[in-house]
Design an enzyme around this catalytic site. Structure first.
Site, PDB file in Angstrom:
ATOM      1  N   TYR A 108      42.736  69.826  20.309  1.00 27.80           N
ATOM      2  CA  TYR A 108      41.535  69.012  20.067  1.00 27.80           C
ATOM      3  C   TYR A 108      41.772  68.179  18.799  1.00 27.80           C
ATOM      4  O   TYR A 108      42.452  68.633  17.870  1.00 27.80           O
ATOM      5  CB  TYR A 108      40.328  69.940  19.912  1.00 27.80           C
ATOM      6  N   THR A 125      40.552  67.462  15.975  1.00 25.64           N
ATOM      7  CA  THR A 125      40.366  67.939  14.605  1.00 25.64           C
ATOM      8  C   THR A 125      41.211  69.170  14.261  1.00 25.64           C
ATOM      9  O   THR A 125      41.141  69.655  13.127  1.00 25.64           O
ATOM     10  CB  THR A 125      38.891  68.273  14.343  1.00 25.64           C
ATOM     11  N   LYS A 126      41.996  69.662  15.210  1.00 22.64           N
ATOM     12  CA  LYS A 126      42.844  70.826  14.922  1.00 22.64           C
ATOM     13  C   LYS A 126      43.954  70.435  13.939  1.00 22.64           C
ATOM     14  O   LYS A 126      44.226  69.257  13.714  1.00 22.64           O
ATOM     15  CB  LYS A 126      43.478  71.370  16.202  1.00 22.64           C
ATOM     16  N   ASN A 127      44.610  71.443  13.370  1.00 23.84           N
ATOM     17  CA  ASN A 127      45.721  71.158  12.460  1.00 23.84           C
ATOM     18  C   ASN A 127      46.756  70.260  13.121  1.00 23.84           C
ATOM     19  O   ASN A 127      47.321  69.367  12.483  1.00 23.84           O
ATOM     20  CB  ASN A 127      46.381  72.459  12.009  1.00 23.84           C
ATOM     21  N   LEU A 128      47.036  70.520  14.390  1.00 24.75           N
ATOM     22  CA  LEU A 128      47.849  69.626  15.217  1.00 24.75           C
ATOM     23  C   LEU A 128      46.934  69.108  16.308  1.00 24.75           C
ATOM     24  O   LEU A 128      46.637  69.813  17.278  1.00 24.75           O
ATOM     25  CB  LEU A 128      49.048  70.359  15.814  1.00 24.75           C
TER      26      LEU A 128
END
Length: 372
Positions: free
Chosen positions: A184, A186-189
């Protein structure tokens, strides 16, 4: 000080704009828009990053969880132990394969699933444990894996918030039978839309997942399983391959921000608890939650908003008490987190000055509310 955003996705995309535009143009020109070379290359890179033999791209994080459970043969009349404090997708995956999620409490500090709760809820119907590395903090995996091995249970890591975290030097995503990741934005990746992946060292499981996510097939029109359409498209795969090279630096920046929060807010222990990292674990701080003590959460959120500091809540209800499940169980630690937890701004593109301001604003708000 201008407003401090909860996440700074706009800053990320502005910084990477030229490279992302080139990726878009190259993907369109390739005419391979679903599966194809881009997806295979990302899967190889992500498997190498996670220190696993296989990574299989799919449509999103929920699908990744569901596909892993289906591939493991979990379904009707089975029980799967899950933490009550997680995003609802953790439980929805269990329900979607026809199994029953069994909710257990979390630990103080790390907010990881309580192994005591796991052990006390194992029944003859238990088939699996989903371990969530919540907020990017690794769970204490060794005793959980040992318990699972003792009872012959499938261990699925929900690593949606833990890209790059480690436990005893090993990457999250390589510690159970399989792991599910979300990409998604906004995840870190994060991708430029939805995306997910499953990692595993099991070739049989990997092949079954690969078939399930593509209509039950790896060869066109040869359908061996009743699969679904859950595929990572080529644009997302190319973006993720590019961003993967930046992830270690982004994660390091998150750790620096978390260290500043711990250093500055450590003096506020009378009013809030700070998150703790599992022994021998290295967190990647997808989120930085603080737990208020004896102070109304909404009052803090509103006061910080007036000071232009954005915050979040992860999560306002334990899953067992959502309307979707409505099966309340006793999970006192998780309930305390649901009632009093606030997530502070966390993003690698936030500046030191902004983090200092957040800390100053929060301390000022706490002093004011306690004084009132």
């Amino acid at each position: 000080m201008n407003s401090v955003p909860f996440v700074a996705l706009d800053r990320c995309h502005e910084t990477l704009k030229a490279d992302l535009s080139k990726i878009f143009d190259a993907t369109v020109a390739s005419n391979e828009l679903v599966l194809g070379k881009a997806c295979r290359e990302f899967e190889l890179r992500f498997a190498d990053f996670c220190e696993t033999e296989f990574a299989i791209g799919c449509g999103n994080g929920l699908d990744a969880l569901t596909l892993a459970l289906r591939a493991a043969g979990i379904g009707e009349n089975d029980e799967v132990i899950v933490p009550a404090n997680s995003f609802i997708a953790t439980a929805l995956a269990v329900s979607s394969v026809g199994a029953k999620p069994v909710f257990v409490d979390c630990l103080e500090g790390t907010y990881s699933i309580d192994i005591g709760g796991i052990e006390s809820n194992i029944t003859p119907k238990t088939r699996a444990i989903i371990v969530v590395h919540l907020y990017g903090i690794p769970a204490d995996m060794d005793p959980i894996v040992a318990l699972a091995n003792k009872h012959g249970l499938f261990v699925l890591e929900d690593a949606a918030q833990a890209h790059g975290a480690t436990y005893k030097g090993k990457k999250i995503g390589s510690l159970g039978h399989a792991a599910a990741f979300s990409f998604y934005p906004t995840k870190n990746l994060g991708a430029l839309g939805d995306g997910g992946a499953v990692t595993t060292d099991d070739p049989v499981l990997a092949e079954r997942i690969r078939k399930l996510c593509n209509y039950g097939s790896t060869v066109k029109y040869q359908h061996e399983l009743q699969g679904v359409n859950s595929r990572l498209d080529s644009l997302q795969a190319n973006v993720l391959s590019y961003k993967l090279s930046l992830l270690p630096d982004w994660n390091e920046r998150r750790r620096q921000i978390a260290a500043k929060y711990h250093e500055s807010l450590g003096e506020c222990s009378d009013y809030l608890d700070l998150p703790q990292v599992t022994k021998a674990g290295e967190a990647v701080w997808h989120l930085f939650p603080v737990l208020l003590k004896g102070i109304a959460r909404q009052s803090v959120i509103d006061a910080l908003a007036e000071l232009q500091v954005s915050t979040g809540i992860h999560y306002p209800y334990t899953i067992d008490k959502t309307e979707a499940y409505d099966s309340p169980v006793s999970v006192p630690v998780a309930e305390k987190v649901a009632e009093g937890g606030i997530s502070l701004p966390m993003d690698p593109y936030l500046t030191d000055g902004e983090i200092d301001y957040v800390c100053s604003a929060l301390k000022s708000v706490l002093e004011q509310l306690v004084g009132d």
